[in-house]
Each structure stands twice: as C-alpha cells, then as structure tokens.
Design a protein around this motif. Structure first.
Motif, short mmCIF file in Angstrom:
data_model
loop_
_atom_site.label_atom_id
_atom_site.label_comp_id
_atom_site.label_asym_id
_atom_site.label_seq_id
_atom_site.Cartn_x
_atom_site.Cartn_y
_atom_site.Cartn_z
N PHE A 9 0.89 -1.01 0.10
CA PHE A 9 0.06 -0.15 -0.25
C PHE A 9 0.76 1.18 0.00
N LEU A 13 1.03 3.79 -3.22
CA LEU A 13 0.89 5.33 -2.80
C LEU A 13 2.20 6.21 -3.03
N SER A 62 1.34 -0.37 -9.74
CA SER A 62 0.69 -1.23 -8.96
C SER A 62 1.59 -2.73 -9.31
N THR A 65 4.96 -2.07 -7.81
CA THR A 65 4.94 -2.51 -6.34
C THR A 65 4.95 -3.99 -6.40
N CYS A 205 -3.87 -4.34 -2.43
CA CYS A 205 -3.45 -3.25 -1.50
C CYS A 205 -2.26 -2.33 -2.29
N GLY A 206 -1.50 -2.88 -3.28
CA GLY A 206 -0.70 -1.88 -3.77
C GLY A 206 -1.49 -0.88 -4.92
N ILE A 208 -4.87 -0.19 -4.45
CA ILE A 208 -5.56 0.80 -3.83
C ILE A 208 -4.63 2.18 -3.32
N GLY A 209 -3.12 1.72 -2.94
CA GLY A 209 -2.22 2.88 -2.60
C GLY A 209 -2.26 3.91 -3.95
#
Length: 320
Positions: A9, A13, A62, A65, A205-206, A208-209
C-alpha cells in the motif's frame, strides 16, 4: 503477510504521488488532453484539454509494487491470470484513449470493435481459468455449490463485458470511478486472504495505494483523468478477482453503484428507442443528478457513500 500488505500500500501510494506530478505536465506538453462530448453537461466543457491516460500510471505503479514486494508472485498462475485481465483490458482502453487523443474527439475505438475485443478476452480468460479451477459458484448465505459447467463461460462473458463497461461509465465525474473502485476492491482483499490467494490480496493493497495517489490529482477539479485505459483495466481486474475468489454473486452488491450506472444507461437507451422518451435527464445516472442541480462534488460524495455501504453489505454476504 500484514507487513507486505502495508508495504505494498505504501509503495503504491508513494510511487503514484511521485509519478503523477511528472506525468501531468508531460501529458500537457504532448497534448494528450481529454475531448469533452458536446451533448454532455455544459459545466464539463471547462474540462476539455485536461490530460487523460492517467490510468496507465496506476497500472504501472501497481505492477512495479508487486515486483518489489512479491516478486515470486509472477510464478503464481492464478496471480498471472488476474494480472492478465488487468493488463489486457487496460490495453483495449489504451487503444481507445489513443484514438481519441489523435482524433481530438470522443469517438475513439468503435463500440462494436471494443465490445468484440472485450468478448474475446473474456473467452480467453475462461479457457485459462478452467485450466486452473472448477466452474462452481457458491450461493450466498448457504453452503450450496452449483457447477455451471460450460454455462460458466456465459457468466464469465457477462461479468467481464458488464463490469468493464460499468466501471468505464462511472468514469464521468472527478474522483467518482477511483473512489468507487477502492471501495469495491477492499472486500476482495479479505476474500483473497480467506481463499489463500495471498499474492492477489497484496497486489490489491498496492493498487489501492496507487489509486489513492491518483485520486489526489483526480478529485475536483481534476488535473488528470484515468481514461479508458484505467477504467477498463479496473473493471477487468474486478471481474477476474470476483471469479478466482468464487464471490461472483457478491460482486453485484459490492459493485452496486457500477451496476446502477450501467442499468441507467440501458434503461435510457431502451426507453428512447421504444417510446421516444427519456427516463433520466441524461445517462448514466450521475449526469441526471448533475442536471437536477447537484454540484459535481455532492454527486461524487453521495455515490461514494452508497458504494461504501454496498461494499460493506457485499462483504457481509461473502463472510456469511
């Protein structure tokens, strides 16, 4: 696992916050600006020229990440299948965006060709998917499982074409699509964890970040749009994740606002063709509320709250 989820995340982000300030002026420089359809709300005409194809950035961040946090995931067949849907639908959107930018209008890829490409990818996904798992679906609130056999291909077809187009339709107001997508993906992090699909949970999670980083520059007044590259990629990913977690039915509620958006478009077109009358002032339905006097930010926030509520209900269905 929790550490990797938080790390993914944070990296997603951070990369998004780093790259968007570089991407926005570059897209301005090469004149990759959005064309605004003349029949849309007049208040949107001011958005003409705003850089588009912003979805390419969060797709890249993403994936990068995932390469950093879970490099071994790229030997995981289920993870690669989900990633295939994400990238492949993003490519369709990229082609559409590129044609729009080149032609300087909103025609882009003809609807029949776009739908054909989406359909072909749905069939390819089904073939690859069946080599990894079964065609069972689970009835919510029960332990009943139904094997659809070859009929599962029909479900795959409608999920991919429906979800990708529904998410695409929601990309009409600043921040709307990104916010709704975040709410929709959160329950699937839990479903992935429960199903042992840890790599996909970390990847989400990545993502969404990355989406939160994008949202900083996309919320009203938007400095960049995701374009079809982003919205179709998110729709394809959402459908793929729903299938590999066996939470296909829950998606109807989790993505409820997306469903309403596409239904409003279908109802509007059908009503006009059959009766010559329109049900809404404009479709998809977010434009109806705009033309009813709501500020764009109010429409987005109300739709976000609806998306959050439906996401929580869908999560409950998945848990029970």
């Amino acid at each position: 696992m929790l550490v990797k989820m938080i790390l993914a995340f944070g990296i997603g982000l951070g990369l998004a916050l780093l790259l968007y300030p570089l991407a926005i002026p570059y897209l301005h420089k090469i004149k990759f600006g959005q064309s605004i359809r003349q029949e849309g709300p007049k208040s949107h005409l001011i958005k003409a020229g705003t850089p588009t194809m912003g979805g390419v950035v969060f797709i890249i961040t993403s994936i990068v990440t995932a390469l950093i946090v879970i490099p071994k995931a790229f030997s995981d067949k289920t993870f690669l299948l989900v990633l295939f849907a994400f990238i492949a639908y993003g490519i369709i959107g990229f082609v559409d965006d590129f044609l729009i930018v080149v032609k300087k209008n909103n025609d882009g890829l003809k609807a029949k060709y776009k739908f054909l490409m989406q359909s072909v990818l749905a069939v390819v996904f089904y073939i690859l998917y069946r080599s990894l798992t079964n065609s069972l679906i689970i009835i919510p609130f029960t332990s009943i499982q139904i094997d659809l056999g070859w009929f599962y291909m029909i479900l795959v077809f409608f999920m991919f074409t429906g979800t990708s187009n529904a998410v695409n339709l929601a990309d009409g107001l600043d921040g709307l699509c990104a916010g709704l997508s975040i709410f929709a993906f959160v329950p699937y992090i839990f479903f992935c964890y429960r199903s042992g699909l840890i790599n996909i949970a970390i990847f989400l999670c990545g993502l969404i970040g990355s989406l939160l980083g994008y949202l900083k520059y996309n919320f009203h007044p938007a400095k960049i749009f995701m374009g079809d590259a982003g919205s179709l990629a998110l729709g394809g990913l959402l459908a793929a994740v729903a299938m590999v977690t066996k939470e296909e039915i829950a998606l109807v509620l989790i993505g409820g606002v997306f469903v309403i958006e596409v239904l409003s478009d279908i109802i509007q077109i059908g009503s006009f063709k059959l009766t010559g009358k329109r049900v809404f002032k404009m479709a998809p339905i977010h434009h109806h509320f705009e033309l009813s006097g709501w500020k764009e930010t109010k429409v987005v926030l109300v739709f976000w709250l609806c998306g959050l509520a439906l996401s929580l209900i869908g999560l409950l269905i998945g848990v029970l």
